[in-house]
Write a protein that holds these residues in place. Structure first.
Motif, PDB file in Angstrom:
ATOM      1  N   ARG A 289       0.832  -1.206   0.000  1.00 57.52           N
ATOM      2  CA  ARG A 289       0.000   0.000   0.000  1.00 57.52           C
ATOM      3  C   ARG A 289       0.866   1.255   0.000  1.00 57.52           C
ATOM      4  O   ARG A 289       0.542   2.256  -0.662  1.00 57.52           O
ATOM      5  N   GLY A 294      -3.100  -1.388  -4.826  1.00 53.58           N
ATOM      6  CA  GLY A 294      -4.373  -1.702  -4.201  1.00 53.58           C
ATOM      7  C   GLY A 294      -4.367  -3.112  -3.648  1.00 53.58           C
ATOM      8  O   GLY A 294      -4.013  -4.059  -4.352  1.00 53.58           O
ATOM      9  N   THR A 296      -6.406  -6.172  -1.304  1.00 49.95           N
ATOM     10  CA  THR A 296      -7.545  -6.753  -0.598  1.00 49.95           C
ATOM     11  C   THR A 296      -7.077  -8.007   0.119  1.00 49.95           C
ATOM     12  O   THR A 296      -6.486  -8.899  -0.507  1.00 49.95           O
ATOM     13  N   HIS A 321      -4.987  -0.484   9.030  1.00 51.38           N
ATOM     14  CA  HIS A 321      -4.950  -0.884   7.619  1.00 51.38           C
ATOM     15  C   HIS A 321      -6.085  -0.236   6.835  1.00 51.38           C
ATOM     16  O   HIS A 321      -5.878   0.223   5.693  1.00 51.38           O
ATOM     17  N   GLU A 322      -7.265  -0.194   7.417  1.00 51.22           N
ATOM     18  CA  GLU A 322      -8.377   0.439   6.707  1.00 51.22           C
ATOM     19  C   GLU A 322      -8.142   1.937   6.519  1.00 51.22           C
ATOM     20  O   GLU A 322      -8.525   2.511   5.489  1.00 51.22           O
ATOM     21  N   GLU A 323      -7.490   2.567   7.505  1.00 44.78           N
ATOM     22  CA  GLU A 323      -7.139   3.986   7.354  1.00 44.78           C
ATOM     23  C   GLU A 323      -6.199   4.206   6.168  1.00 44.78           C
ATOM     24  O   GLU A 323      -6.143   5.301   5.609  1.00 44.78           O
ATOM     25  N   ASN A 324      -5.472   3.158   5.815  1.00 45.31           N
ATOM     26  CA  ASN A 324      -4.540   3.235   4.688  1.00 45.31           C
ATOM     27  C   ASN A 324      -5.073   2.502   3.452  1.00 45.31           C
ATOM     28  O   ASN A 324      -4.311   2.095   2.575  1.00 45.31           O
ATOM     29  N   SER A 325      -6.412   2.312   3.423  1.00 47.34           N
ATOM     30  CA  SER A 325      -7.138   1.819   2.235  1.00 47.34           C
ATOM     31  C   SER A 325      -6.874   0.362   1.901  1.00 47.34           C
ATOM     32  O   SER A 325      -6.981  -0.042   0.733  1.00 47.34           O
ATOM     33  N   ALA A 327      -8.412  -3.245   2.017  1.00 43.28           N
ATOM     34  CA  ALA A 327      -9.753  -3.822   2.166  1.00 43.28           C
ATOM     35  C   ALA A 327      -9.648  -5.219   2.771  1.00 43.28           C
ATOM     36  O   ALA A 327      -8.681  -5.950   2.491  1.00 43.28           O
TER      37      ALA A 327
END
Length: 517
Positions: A289, A294, A296, A321-325, A327
């Motif tokens: 990231r 990207g 997931t 991790h979600e704060e850094n996109s 999924a």
């Protein structure tokens, strides 16, 4: 002072009052960094930077170890040095600290500018041969400890990679972010170390081991025999049973070759599916990231690393991790990797299709021990050893491949520092030294610039007490089972974790933090 001035210059560096009891202070003489330690009216002066990565040792811990007496512990990776001699007594460092002459004169601390000479180890076992099978952290620790402690016989190390033992922990971290010219994992021992210390390095894959005759057979048919054998071939990645896993574009991360392939082929415009949400998977996700890829993650764990770190810290990692996109999908599993020739996407058991260019497998590892006879094996094909890392007379095992019996249970620890600890114990056993008590395993992870440390044997826990701020990654967590402390983790608490690394039992006896979460 004139007589000793002929030998070297001495410098007034600090007042005795500036250093508290059991305290540390960093001073400089010229370009030399020196750390001063005070206990019971005595001052020790050692090199101020850890030889492993240059950590400032005044940020570590000066404490007493049941095994080694007064010690200095590195804050970053928990190398342990004797305060009296500067000698490495526990990994990760593979070099002693320089020791400086020091006196107290009228309340002032006077330190010599040149290190004191260290006594060379007494040469022994000149006619013996140690065969080390493997090229990782445990193997490097074995050969270093042997030579460091005076083993004067023949040493042969056999690894299946072209590189000498290297820092495998960096593969999932900075390696993936480095510029192409800097994609090289650091060597554990200097490249010239093997030549300087008359150590033979062979590249090859071990296919058979006769532990009775201590004879090893390599894939090319070559046979070697030793007086002592150390099994240190580590582990290999688990391969999940998923249709299409053989397609081009499916990768794992275990070796430097894997990391090179991953770094070269994955670009920001190519989305990645990562199967597995454990330590390595999360670190790879963080690195990719930061590279702009990207990612997931598909995992059967609703909360990342909950079994190791607890629900609250696991949720904070998930949030990070979600704060850094990144999924997450945890309510469906991959059943098929589809594509014409190479990967085009994955299909989940709920029928959903997710297009991607790469699928990364991070579903754990298992011991690499196919060549070892079943009579030496334990759980998952590990090699069973005693407290001296001995599997059979003259045969030892260390690292991911080894399983140790402790408190009536069998433990296999897959942590880098612990592999080096076990390699050191095996080498000392070969040389007939008393067996040191095995320290509590320690590991660390770095994700999106946040570092978490952990100490423990991996026992289950029923309660977690957390002191500090999870949100800011500045906390100390104590894990209990039936009101017994079984593990610690911390972020931004380097000194406490360094102290606990050598005195876990003492820490565990104290009152735990009183803020339950």
């Amino acid at each position: 002072m004139s007589d000793r001035a002929e030998q070297q210059s001495f410098h007034d560096v600090a007042s005795l009052e500036e250093i508290k009891e059991d305290g540390l202070k960093i001073v400089t003489i010229g370009k030399r960094s020196i750390v001063l330690m005070r206990r019971e009216g005595r001052i020790h002066a050692l090199g101020g930077k850890c030889p492993h990565k240059g950590a400032p040792l005044n940020k570590g811990a000066y404490c007493k170890s049941a095994s080694h007496g007064d010690v200095l512990v590195c804050p970053w990776h928990k190398a342990v040095f004797s305060a009296e001699t500067g000698k490495v007594v526990e990994p990760i460092a593979f070099e002693d600290l320089p020791r400086y002459p020091v006196e107290i004169v009228q309340g002032r601390i006077i330190v010599g500018a040149r290190p004191l000479p260290s006594a060379p180890a007494v040469a022994r076992q000149e006619g013996e041969h140690v065969l080390v099978l493997g090229g990782g952290a445990a193997a490097a620790s074995v050969v270093y400890t042997l030579r460091h402690e005076g083993f004067a016989g023949k040493i042969t190390i056999i690894g299946d990679e072209e590189w000498a033992p290297y820092d495998r922990t960096m593969l999932s971290k900075s390696f993936l972010l480095a510029e192409p010219s800097r994609r090289q994992a650091p060597d554990i021992l200097d490249k010239n170390y093997y030549i300087r210390h008359n150590i033979t390095r062979l590249q090859g894959r071990v296919t058979a081991l006769d532990h009775h005759t201590k004879t090893v057979t390599l894939e090319d048919g070559q046979t070697l025999q030793g007086d002592h054998i150390v099994i240190a071939t580590g582990s290999r990645p688990r391969s999940p049973d998923i249709a299409g896993i053989e397609r081009d574009g499916v990768m794992g991360l275990h070796s430097q070759a894997d990391a090179l392939k991953m770094a070269e082929e994955i670009t920001p415009d190519q989305p990645v599916i990562l199967i597995g949400g454990g330590l390595i998977g999360l670190e790879v996700a963080s690195s990719l990231r930061q590279k702009g890829v990207g990612v997931t993650i598909i995992t059967n764990e609703g909360v990342p690393m909950e079994a190791q770190l607890g629900r609250e810290i696991g949720l904070r990692l998930h949030q990070l991790h979600e704060e850094n996109s990144v999924a997450f999908i945890s309510d469906a599993q991959v059943t098929r990797i589809y594509g014409e020739g190479r990967v085009e996407g994955v299909e989940l058991d709920d029928g959903m299709r997710l297009p991607c260019r790469h699928v990364l497998i991070a579903t754990g590892v298992q011991p690499q021990s196919d060549y070892v006879r079943d009579s030496l094996k334990g759980p998952e094909g590990s090699v069973l050893v005693d407290e001296a890392m001995r599997a059979a007379p003259g045969v030892y095992a260390a690292g991911d491949v080894a399983a140790v019996t402790k408190d009536g249970r069998v433990w296999r620890v897959e942590h880098w520092r612990h592999a080096q600890v076990q390699g050191r114990i095996a080498a000392q056993a070969i040389m007939g030294f008393p067996v040191e008590k095995m320290p509590v395993p320690w590991f660390w992870t770095q994700q999106f610039g946040k570092k978490i440390e952990w100490l423990g044997w991996g026992e289950a826990f029923d309660h977690v007490l957390i002191e500090g701020a999870l949100e800011d990654f500045k906390f100390l967590a104590t894990y209990r089972s039936n009101n017994r402390v079984v593990a610690l983790s911390g972020a931004g608490r380097a000194t406490e974790m360094a102290r606990a690394a050598v005195s876990f039992d003492e820490f565990a006896e104290k009152e735990a933090p009183s803020v339950p979460l």
